[in-house]
Design a protein around this motif. Sequence first.
Motif, PDB file in Angstrom:
ATOM      1  N   SER A   1      58.350 164.114  19.783  1.00 32.16           N
ATOM      2  CA  SER A   1      58.195 163.693  18.123  1.00 32.16           C
ATOM      3  C   SER A   1      59.316 163.312  17.644  1.00 32.16           C
ATOM      4  CB  SER A   1      57.814 164.983  17.736  1.00 32.16           C
ATOM      5  OG  SER A   1      58.234 164.858  16.014  1.00 32.16           O
ATOM      6  N   ASP A   2      60.724 164.286  18.675  1.00 29.37           N
ATOM      7  CA  ASP A   2      62.463 163.483  18.309  1.00 29.37           C
ATOM      8  C   ASP A   2      62.133 161.669  18.334  1.00 29.37           C
ATOM      9  OD1 ASP A   2      63.604 165.460  17.143  1.00 29.37           O
ATOM     10  OD2 ASP A   2      63.878 166.190  18.951  1.00 29.37           O
ATOM     11  N   LEU A   3      62.538 161.222  19.539  1.00 29.31           N
ATOM     12  CA  LEU A   3      62.123 160.172  20.431  1.00 29.31           C
ATOM     13  C   LEU A   3      61.009 159.209  19.233  1.00 29.31           C
ATOM     14  CD1 LEU A   3      62.121 159.356  23.586  1.00 29.31           C
ATOM     15  CD2 LEU A   3      63.988 159.949  22.165  1.00 29.31           C
TER      16      LEU A   3
ATOM     17  N   LEU B   1      68.115 156.270  12.073  1.00 32.13           N
ATOM     18  CA  LEU B   1      68.193 156.537  11.904  1.00 32.13           C
ATOM     19  C   LEU B   1      68.212 158.078  10.124  1.00 32.13           C
ATOM     20  CD1 LEU B   1      71.919 154.952  12.252  1.00 32.13           C
ATOM     21  CD2 LEU B   1      70.569 156.330  14.132  1.00 32.13           C
ATOM     22  N   ARG B   2      68.666 159.371  10.356  1.00 36.86           N
ATOM     23  CA  ARG B   2      68.437 160.391   9.177  1.00 36.86           C
ATOM     24  C   ARG B   2      69.338 159.419   7.274  1.00 36.86           C
ATOM     25  NH1 ARG B   2      68.829 166.639  11.840  1.00 36.86           N
ATOM     26  NH2 ARG B   2      67.202 166.154  13.058  1.00 36.86           N
ATOM     27  N   SER B   3      70.644 158.516   7.898  1.00 36.50           N
ATOM     28  CA  SER B   3      71.448 158.348   7.054  1.00 36.50           C
ATOM     29  C   SER B   3      71.117 156.918   6.285  1.00 36.50           C
ATOM     30  CB  SER B   3      72.781 158.174   8.075  1.00 36.50           C
ATOM     31  OG  SER B   3      72.673 157.325   8.970  1.00 36.50           O
TER      32      SER B   3
ATOM     33  N   ILE C   1      63.031 161.642  10.263  1.00 36.54           N
ATOM     34  CA  ILE C   1      63.379 162.538  10.811  1.00 36.54           C
ATOM     35  C   ILE C   1      62.037 162.532  10.970  1.00 36.54           C
ATOM     36  CG2 ILE C   1      63.390 163.548   8.376  1.00 36.54           C
ATOM     37  CD1 ILE C   1      65.538 165.465   9.251  1.00 36.54           C
ATOM     38  N   ASP C   2      61.884 163.492  11.966  1.00 37.02           N
ATOM     39  CA  ASP C   2      60.602 164.374  12.898  1.00 37.02           C
ATOM     40  C   ASP C   2      60.446 165.628  11.697  1.00 37.02           C
ATOM     41  OD1 ASP C   2      62.429 165.036  14.407  1.00 37.02           O
ATOM     42  OD2 ASP C   2      60.221 166.150  15.605  1.00 37.02           O
ATOM     43  N   LEU C   3      59.664 166.086  11.532  1.00 36.70           N
ATOM     44  CA  LEU C   3      58.979 166.964  10.960  1.00 36.70           C
ATOM     45  C   LEU C   3      59.105 168.532  11.244  1.00 36.70           C
ATOM     46  CD1 LEU C   3      57.509 166.465   7.222  1.00 36.70           C
ATOM     47  CD2 LEU C   3      59.850 166.525   7.753  1.00 36.70           C
ATOM     48  N   SER C   4      60.187 169.539  11.833  1.00 37.41           N
ATOM     49  CA  SER C   4      60.080 170.433  12.958  1.00 37.41           C
ATOM     50  C   SER C   4      59.949 171.788  12.099  1.00 37.41           C
ATOM     51  CB  SER C   4      60.828 170.429  14.121  1.00 37.41           C
ATOM     52  OG  SER C   4      62.334 170.181  13.494  1.00 37.41           O
ATOM     53  N   ASP C   5      61.060 171.581  11.029  1.00 34.57           N
ATOM     54  CA  ASP C   5      61.188 173.048  10.230  1.00 34.57           C
ATOM     55  C   ASP C   5      60.477 173.058   9.105  1.00 34.57           C
ATOM     56  OD1 ASP C   5      62.440 173.779  12.640  1.00 34.57           O
ATOM     57  OD2 ASP C   5      64.524 172.689  11.926  1.00 34.57           O
TER      58      ASP C   5
END
Length: 331
Positions: free
Chosen positions: A74-76, A147-149, A219-223
């Motif tokens: 998921s991060d990749l 990227l997140r940015s 971004i992936d949604l983990s939190d």
Amino acid sequence: VHRVPSESELIEAFVRASGAAPRPPLGPGDDASVLPAQGPSCVTVDALLEGVHFRRSTFSLPDVGAKALAVNLSDLAAMGARPRWCLVALGIPRGFGLTEAKSLGRGLGSLARGNGVAVLGGNVTRAPGLSLTVTVGGDAPPAGPLLRSGARAGDEVWVSGTLGDARLGLACLERPRDAAARRLGAHPGLARAAVRRQQRPTARVSLGRALTPIATACIDLSDGLAQDASHLARASGVRLRITLEHLPLSRALRLAIAGADRAAQFAAAGGEDYELLFTARPSAARRVRSAGRRTATPVTAIGRVVRGHGVLLFDSIGRAVSGLEGFDHLA
Ligand SMILES: [Mg+2]
């Protein structure tokens, strides 16, 4: 008499059962794995710990193996990368033998094969509880990693799949007497599907890759949406305005949580969705929808990027909702 297997026997059983190992000289079998020189890579590592991220009573060993890889994939996916290989560090408790190592390997291997990921090798240490630390690497996308940015004022905010199901599944496993879990009692198929979202999350790898020339940030949604959206907002130096009414909710979640606003707030605070949250120019909306269709992944526009900072969530009558905390696994 049961002989305690050696560490190398355990890791060999695990890697062999994963069925995803390439031939030497890539690994495993030597002191280190050999990777061909390639272009830019994306690499990430994440651990899954017994008692923190899962319990043996509610997760099968194949579930644990698959989830340990899925959270890294998921991060990749969030970077738009193409996963290629993984390395696994196992912490194993007393009594964990070859049969258990194979079950774990089978779970991880099924997902690895499905995503073209080679298991290059691993390491085993004794530990008080079962843990899997998985490192995954893959090719950065030709258009450059997401990227997140990159979010800019005026962009639309999108999310894949449905939100809150994994949190609902965890409630069914951990707190079956809670109202949400009890309401699902009359719908065992829906409850099972929510539990599967918790045990076997799907990483949105193909969607991430399809978004690389389209999305401005990801971004992936983990939190949980509320918390992960704030990471993206901070990295981009913008504010995200999200309309709770627009959050994609499953039928299970709408049945389990009474009231549309409450259901959406439950979803926004829920963790472990492993969906992608991303932004794109409004003019790219058709290409976003087309990427969703091509990869058979639902995508939903849920808000806007504006100037400012942080995340604002609005309920159905336009009130800003605050106090949605992220989600802390088994806390
Ligand atoms: Mg992440």
